[in-house]
Design a protein around this motif. Structure first.
Motif, PDB file in Angstrom:
ATOM      1  N   LEU A  44       0.963  -1.246   0.019  1.00 56.60           N
ATOM      2  CA  LEU A  44       0.009   0.086   0.000  1.00 56.60           C
ATOM      3  C   LEU A  44       0.833   1.153   0.011  1.00 56.60           C
ATOM      4  O   LEU A  44       0.695   2.339  -0.798  1.00 56.60           O
ATOM      5  CB  LEU A  44      -0.946   0.161   1.217  1.00 56.60           C
ATOM      6  N   LEU A  45       1.920   1.376   0.809  1.00 60.57           N
ATOM      7  CA  LEU A  45       2.837   2.432   0.677  1.00 60.57           C
ATOM      8  C   LEU A  45       3.566   2.554  -0.442  1.00 60.57           C
ATOM      9  O   LEU A  45       3.516   3.670  -0.876  1.00 60.57           O
ATOM     10  CB  LEU A  45       4.116   2.079   1.838  1.00 60.57           C
ATOM     11  N   ALA A  46       3.948   1.536  -1.094  1.00 60.33           N
ATOM     12  CA  ALA A  46       4.724   1.695  -2.155  1.00 60.33           C
ATOM     13  C   ALA A  46       3.706   2.164  -3.319  1.00 60.33           C
ATOM     14  O   ALA A  46       4.094   3.074  -4.327  1.00 60.33           O
ATOM     15  CB  ALA A  46       5.207   0.505  -2.820  1.00 60.33           C
ATOM     16  N   ARG A  47       2.282   1.605  -3.351  1.00 59.69           N
ATOM     17  CA  ARG A  47       1.574   2.119  -4.377  1.00 59.69           C
ATOM     18  C   ARG A  47       1.110   3.794  -4.182  1.00 59.69           C
ATOM     19  O   ARG A  47       1.096   4.407  -5.303  1.00 59.69           O
ATOM     20  CB  ARG A  47      -0.051   1.350  -4.296  1.00 59.69           C
ATOM     21  N   ALA A  48       0.969   4.074  -2.906  1.00 56.57           N
ATOM     22  CA  ALA A  48       0.745   5.488  -2.544  1.00 56.57           C
ATOM     23  C   ALA A  48       1.880   6.423  -3.089  1.00 56.57           C
ATOM     24  O   ALA A  48       1.630   7.435  -3.716  1.00 56.57           O
ATOM     25  CB  ALA A  48       0.373   5.580  -0.953  1.00 56.57           C
ATOM     26  N   ALA A  49       3.109   5.885  -2.924  1.00 56.80           N
ATOM     27  CA  ALA A  49       4.255   6.800  -3.106  1.00 56.80           C
ATOM     28  C   ALA A  49       4.523   6.786  -4.694  1.00 56.80           C
ATOM     29  O   ALA A  49       4.620   7.938  -5.103  1.00 56.80           O
ATOM     30  CB  ALA A  49       5.317   6.118  -2.583  1.00 56.80           C
ATOM     31  N   ALA A  51       1.759   6.742  -6.762  1.00 64.47           N
ATOM     32  CA  ALA A  51       0.542   7.355  -7.404  1.00 64.47           C
ATOM     33  C   ALA A  51       0.626   8.962  -7.448  1.00 64.47           C
ATOM     34  O   ALA A  51      -0.298   9.472  -8.109  1.00 64.47           O
ATOM     35  CB  ALA A  51      -0.582   6.968  -6.625  1.00 64.47           C
ATOM     36  N   GLY A  52       1.475   9.613  -6.418  1.00 67.76           N
ATOM     37  CA  GLY A  52       1.745  10.964  -6.506  1.00 67.76           C
ATOM     38  C   GLY A  52       1.431  11.625  -5.356  1.00 67.76           C
ATOM     39  O   GLY A  52       1.106  10.826  -4.464  1.00 67.76           O
ATOM     40  N   ASP A  53       1.572  12.964  -4.973  1.00 67.74           N
ATOM     41  CA  ASP A  53       1.712  13.490  -3.713  1.00 67.74           C
ATOM     42  C   ASP A  53       0.419  13.437  -3.076  1.00 67.74           C
ATOM     43  O   ASP A  53       0.508  13.078  -1.861  1.00 67.74           O
ATOM     44  CB  ASP A  53       2.169  14.955  -4.005  1.00 67.74           C
ATOM     45  N   ALA A  54      -0.837  13.451  -3.759  1.00 68.70           N
ATOM     46  CA  ALA A  54      -2.030  13.576  -3.021  1.00 68.70           C
ATOM     47  C   ALA A  54      -2.239  12.017  -2.259  1.00 68.70           C
ATOM     48  O   ALA A  54      -2.650  12.182  -1.159  1.00 68.70           O
ATOM     49  CB  ALA A  54      -3.146  13.853  -4.042  1.00 68.70           C
ATOM     50  N   GLU A  55      -1.885  11.099  -3.083  1.00 67.55           N
ATOM     51  CA  GLU A  55      -2.349   9.797  -2.609  1.00 67.55           C
ATOM     52  C   GLU A  55      -1.375   9.620  -1.364  1.00 67.55           C
ATOM     53  O   GLU A  55      -1.855   8.955  -0.512  1.00 67.55           O
ATOM     54  CB  GLU A  55      -2.033   8.854  -3.723  1.00 67.55           C
ATOM     55  N   TYR A  56      -0.054  10.199  -1.573  1.00 68.79           N
ATOM     56  CA  TYR A  56       1.034   9.882  -0.613  1.00 68.79           C
ATOM     57  C   TYR A  56       0.584  10.645   0.618  1.00 68.79           C
ATOM     58  O   TYR A  56       0.640  10.094   1.777  1.00 68.79           O
ATOM     59  CB  TYR A  56       2.463  10.362  -1.114  1.00 68.79           C
ATOM     60  N   ALA A  57      -0.009  11.868   0.471  1.00 64.14           N
ATOM     61  CA  ALA A  57      -0.513  12.343   1.815  1.00 64.14           C
ATOM     62  C   ALA A  57      -1.467  11.812   2.562  1.00 64.14           C
ATOM     63  O   ALA A  57      -1.667  11.576   3.778  1.00 64.14           O
ATOM     64  CB  ALA A  57      -0.774  14.019   1.336  1.00 64.14           C
ATOM     65  N   GLU A  58      -2.360  11.308   1.755  1.00 60.10           N
ATOM     66  CA  GLU A  58      -3.612  10.596   2.283  1.00 60.10           C
ATOM     67  C   GLU A  58      -3.172   9.380   3.046  1.00 60.10           C
ATOM     68  O   GLU A  58      -3.644   9.092   4.014  1.00 60.10           O
ATOM     69  CB  GLU A  58      -4.535  10.141   1.076  1.00 60.10           C
ATOM     70  N   PHE A  59      -1.994   8.649   2.157  1.00 60.34           N
ATOM     71  CA  PHE A  59      -1.574   7.518   3.048  1.00 60.34           C
ATOM     72  C   PHE A  59      -0.892   7.677   4.163  1.00 60.34           C
ATOM     73  O   PHE A  59      -0.954   6.922   5.412  1.00 60.34           O
ATOM     74  CB  PHE A  59      -0.636   6.599   1.938  1.00 60.34           C
TER      75      PHE A  59
END
Lengths: 130, 241, 578
Positions: A44-49, A51-59
């Motif tokens: 999940l962490l790798a996917r979020a990272a 997918a872009g900043d927004a996704e990463y912040a959400e994660f």
């Protein structure tokens, strides 16, 4: 003459709680769930990272929530327990002979633990250096 | 004196085992087995148990002593302080009578793994031996030390839960021949099954229980590795021989 | 169902015989009736090794001479010649079946020295030779599914009619069922009867069952007065410390640390072992030397009698671990000492019966179709004193011979006499059920009578014997027999009734005890393991002959003599260490 009945003892549902060795074994098996969770969390962490900043912040918000932190602390402990007990068993599956001399179990287990620590240290160095 | 709490099961009389207490002399050189023999000879002739060599090599006198599977000839009364000492039949087996359990199932399993030297082609004449260096002997020697005392089966929770599991001693025995430089047999189909090595969840208690340091857990894990490599090799188009 | 060959006993000789039968003809129906699972048999306890000529510089004649002189010229020399010739082949056969013999660095089988042997010819699997031999035989026997097993069945009677055997009656110990098993031929391979003595290396199961079965059926027991005391048993338990400990260089010392064997015409002490000398002398001479040391007050007192010491300390841990690890394991577990640093207290202990069921060189007894092999039998290759490491190959050689001979006989023998089987089966069933149900017995327990029998034998038929003591013992045993018949049984149940088995075993041992005493009384000379204080010399004029003990009409034994077969080695002096 027919044989008289033999007594067939039933296995008690709490058989695993009655011996330390069985308890450790059952705990080791149970900790597999946390090992699986740790793997899923990493994906999940790798996917979020990726997918872009927004996704990463959400994660990050998700990862920072108290229950996830709590879960990960438990998972860390469980995974460590799993790893230690697993590596302690390694000598049982590996028989290493050097020039006829059989390498004793504690050296094999020790070697595995050392390798594990070395890899962990390398990862820690890569992560913490920035 | 010390109290032995002995599990009694008399078929036709007891619906399930009950404990009976006996007082036996506490002597420093008496094993639990000597205590049981004292009961049989002087207190109660109806107590039944198996024993023979009383030197830890025939494998007859395995019982559960204070919860642990032990050879009673080599387990001393004084190891238990003031007592009482609880003596039960080996766990994991049907009880025929008192401390006597039914081991026929394990015997069939031992036979199942083809525990004999398998050779292909002509046999050597009876004037020459197959050569085997001390190192080659060492490779399987430990697994040849099993006395079939059944303590490992008694300690194994998998065997208690899954009676079809081939179990520690049988797999160790198979490995005894697999690792013998003189053996040319293939026991893959017998061992690499759900009831064989893959049934083992690696509790490791068989090895702790073994009085002869056979280390059946090691035998099983090592064969898992062999079986996995063989399976992979068999999948590869060039791997099959 | 009629078996072609039915074997009573599943130890070394019994298993070897069973395999020999299926090898001779896989179509034959063969069964093993054994009161324990075969791998529990007492062969498992043999430690030191198995003799067979293989090394360079050794010859069959030398093995034969060592055996014959070791047996004080009471061996039948034709049997010894066959034995030494076939022993190497049998040991190699075991190797081909997977026996983990200890090896030389080049991969060939290793041999070690042994007591009374002039050359190194004792094959060994560390110091668990009997264990490995038995398990190899048992596992090999599993390959032959045609071998039917009656595990934990106790044979109580031979069915004999018209001079021919027709089967056995046996009790299934687990259920108490008593059944007649019909067979064209029967091989007795039940081992010895050390349990008739109070202090023995023998396992609980060694109660002379096969000897008694044959004796009651009319077969004479041969040379029963020759009881071997092994010189090195642990006090209290009687656990054997193998002769290999001395072969590897161990010393026997008295309480003053003196290697006392030099005082008994066994040679002079050397730092390393010398063959046929000192600690590597024969067992009878070493056990007799112990008694003399006790008389001189040079032994040490323990709660379990006088002891001398076995000193292995100078061998060092590495050699002890490599060559005699079981000795160390036994000392640590059962005597709470470590031979690497401590002296091992030892004393002579009843170990082996040279005598047994009278057979010819093929194991055949005077009853048609009935054979015996192994310690149960007396062929005789052991004479008045067996050499260490001859008994395992004896089990193999004569087990195989008896198996092959029984297989031949079975093909020609008529079908078992059904009427005799039925009648004698029913008769025996009645007798045993009556025994088991007996509730009105006296106050005496089986174990008490057994203990008195053991003490009686030890006192009268121990290492040294006299007419007076033997006379008394004969009366005492007759009296014990009557009391045994009236003893009390607590257990009347059918399932795994071990008290019932103990009662039957006691009655076997009483038969054996009676013949030991009768033969010892009759032999007015000293030879090998039979030492009469009142007749201290060997008397070839009168007694270069086997004793044959028949069961007389009154139930007591009657002893006759049978000349020894001499082929090439006329009787001479036994010389050790000179």
């Amino acid at each position: 003459m027919t044989a008289l009945p033999s007594y067939r003892p039933r296995v008690h549902p709490l058989w695993w709680a009655r011996r330390r060795a069985y308890l450790v074994f059952v705990l080791r098996e149970l900790t597999s769930v946390f090992v699986a969770w740790s793997a899923a969390y990493l994906v999940l962490l790798a996917r979020a990272a990726l997918a872009g900043d927004a996704e990463y912040a959400e994660f990050r918000a998700f990862a920072g929530s108290p229950w996830v932190v709590a879960l990960n602390v438990v998972a860390l402990a469980a995974t460590a327990f799993h790893s230690v007990t697993f590596l302690n068993l390694a000598p049982r599956a590996m028989v290493v002979r050097l020039d006829g001399w059989r390498v004793p179990g504690f050296l094999i287990a020790g070697g595995n633990h050392s390798a594990w620590l070395a890899v962990s240290a390398l990862v820690a160095y890569l992560v913490l250096r920035s | 004196m010390i109290t032995l709490q002995v599990s009694r099961y008399r078929p036709g009389q007891d619906a399930e085992p009950v404990f009976q207490d006996y007082e036996v002399p506490l002597r420093s050189d008496w094993a639990v087995l000597d205590g049981l023999a004292h009961i049989k000879d002087h207190l109660d002739g109806t107590l039944s148990f198996r024993w023979s060599c009383r030197m830890g090599i025939c494998g007859s006198c395995g019982m559960t002593v204070n919860g642990e599977p032990r050879l009673t000839c080599g387990t001393f009364l004084t190891d238990y302080g003031e007592g009482p000492i609880r003596v039960e039949p080996l766990r994991g087996f049907p009880v025929i009578r008192d401390l006597v359990v039914d081991i026929d199932d394990v015997l069939a399993k031992l036979a199942h793994v083809k525990p004999w030297l398998i050779r292909e082609g002509e046999e050597l004449p009876l004037t020459a031996e197959y050569t085997q260096t001390p190192a080659q002997l060492e490779a399987y020697k430990q697994y040849s030390m099993c006395i079939n005392c059944m303590l490992c089966y008694s300690a194994c929770p998998v065997y208690a839960l899954e009676p079809d599991f081939l179990g520690p001693a049988a797999i160790a025995l198979a490995q005894r021949y697999n690792l013998d430089s003189r053996d040319q047999g293939d026991r893959f189909d017998l061992l690499a099954t759900d009831e064989g090595v893959w049934g083992c969840t690696f509790v490791g208690e068989c090895t702790s229980a073994c009085p002869k340091h056979v280390d059946p857990a090691e035998a099983i894990q090592r064969y898992k590795l062999t079986a996995a490599l063989t399976s992979v090799r068999n999948l590869l188009p060039w791997g099959r021989s | 169902m009629i078996f072609d060959v039915l074997i009573v006993g599943g130890g070394g000789a019994g298993l070897r015989a069973a395999i020999a039968v299926v090898e001779a003809d896989p179509g034959l129906k063969v069964a093993i009736v054994s009161k324990v699972y075969p791998m529990r048999s007492h062969t498992v306890s043999a430690e030191g090794g198995a003799a067979g000529v293989i090394g360079e510089g050794d010859t069959l004649d030398e093995h034969a001479y060592d055996t014959i002189s070791g047996g004080d010229w009471l061996c039948d020399q034709d049997a010894v010649e066959a034995f030494v010739a076939e022993a190497p082949r049998e040991l190699i056969r075991l190797e081909h079946w997977g026996c983990p013999w200890s090896r030389e660095p080049d991969g060939r089988v290793a041999v070690r020295p042994f007591g009374g042997m002039k050359r190194m010819r004792t094959w060994f699997a560390a110091d668990k030779t009997g264990f490995h031999l038995l398990h190899t035989l048992f596992q090999t026997s599993l390959r032959h599914q045609e071998i039917q097993r009656y595990d934990e069945w106790y044979a109580t009677r031979l069915i004999v009619d018209d001079g021919r055997v027709h089967g056995v009656v046996a009790m299934d110990i687990r259920t108490g069922a008593i059944e007649a098993l019909a067979a064209r031929t029967v091989i007795l391979a039940t081992g010895g009867c050390g349990r008739a003595f109070p202090f023995t290396t023998n396992a609980a199961i060694k109660t002379g069952d096969g000897m008694s079965l044959a004796y009651r059926a009319g077969v004479p027991l041969k040379d029963m007065e020759f009881v071997q005391y092994h010189p090195t048993g642990l006090p209290f338990t009687g656990i054997l410390i193998t002769e290999a400990a001395r072969a590897e260089g161990g010393w026997l010392i008295n309480k003053d640390g003196y290697r006392y064997l030099q005082d008994y015409d066994l040679g002079v002490p050397t730092p390393t072992p010398k063959l046929r000398s000192m600690e590597l002398g024969p067992r009878d001479r070493l056990s007799q030397a112990y008694v003399r040391e006790v008389e001189r007050g040079r032994t040490a007192e323990t709660p379990y009698g006088q002891v001398v010491y076995l000193d292995l300390r100078h061998l060092g841990e590495a050699r002890i671990e490599a060559r005699i690890p079981f000795v160390r394991e036994l000392c640590r577990s059962y005597q709470n000492l470590d031979p690497v640093t401590d002296l091992i207290p030892v004393r002579p202990v009843v170990h082996y019966m040279m005598g047994g069921v009278h057979t010819d060189i093929d194991g055949a007894t005077p009853i048609r179709g009935l054979y015996a092999a192994g310690e149960t039998a007396c062929v005789s290759i052991n004479g008045a004193n067996r050499l260490g490491s001859n008994s395992l190959p004896e089990c193999l050689v004569f087990g195989a011979r008896a198996g092959a001979a029984a297989a031949r006989e079975a093909r020609e023998a008529p079908a078992a006499g059904e009427r005799a089987v039925r009648a004698q089966g029913a008769d025996e069933r009645r007798r045993l059920e009556h025994e088991r149900d007996r509730r009105d017995g006296g106050a005496e327990r089986i174990a008490d009578i057994r203990e008195q029998m053991q003490e009686t034998l030890e006192e009268a038929a121990g290492i040294y014997r006299t007419r007076d003591a033997l006379d008394k013992a004969a009366n005492r045993i007759a009296e014990l027999r009557e009391r045994a018949a009236a003893a009390r049984l607590d257990d009347h149940s059918t399932a795994f009734n071990t008290e019932m088995v103990a009662a039957l075993e006691l009655s076997s041992m009483l038969d054996v005890a009676e013949t030991i005493v009768a033969c010892a009384l009759n032999r007015e000379e000293s030879r090998g393991a039979h030492q009469r204080s009142d007749f201290p010399a060997r008397d070839d004029g009168r007694f270069l002959a086997h004793s044959l003990a028949y069961r007389g009409a009154d139930g007591g034994p009657r002893v006759e003599l049978l000349p020894v077969t001499i082929t090439r080695w006329p009787p001479g002096e036994r010389v050790y260490g000179r």
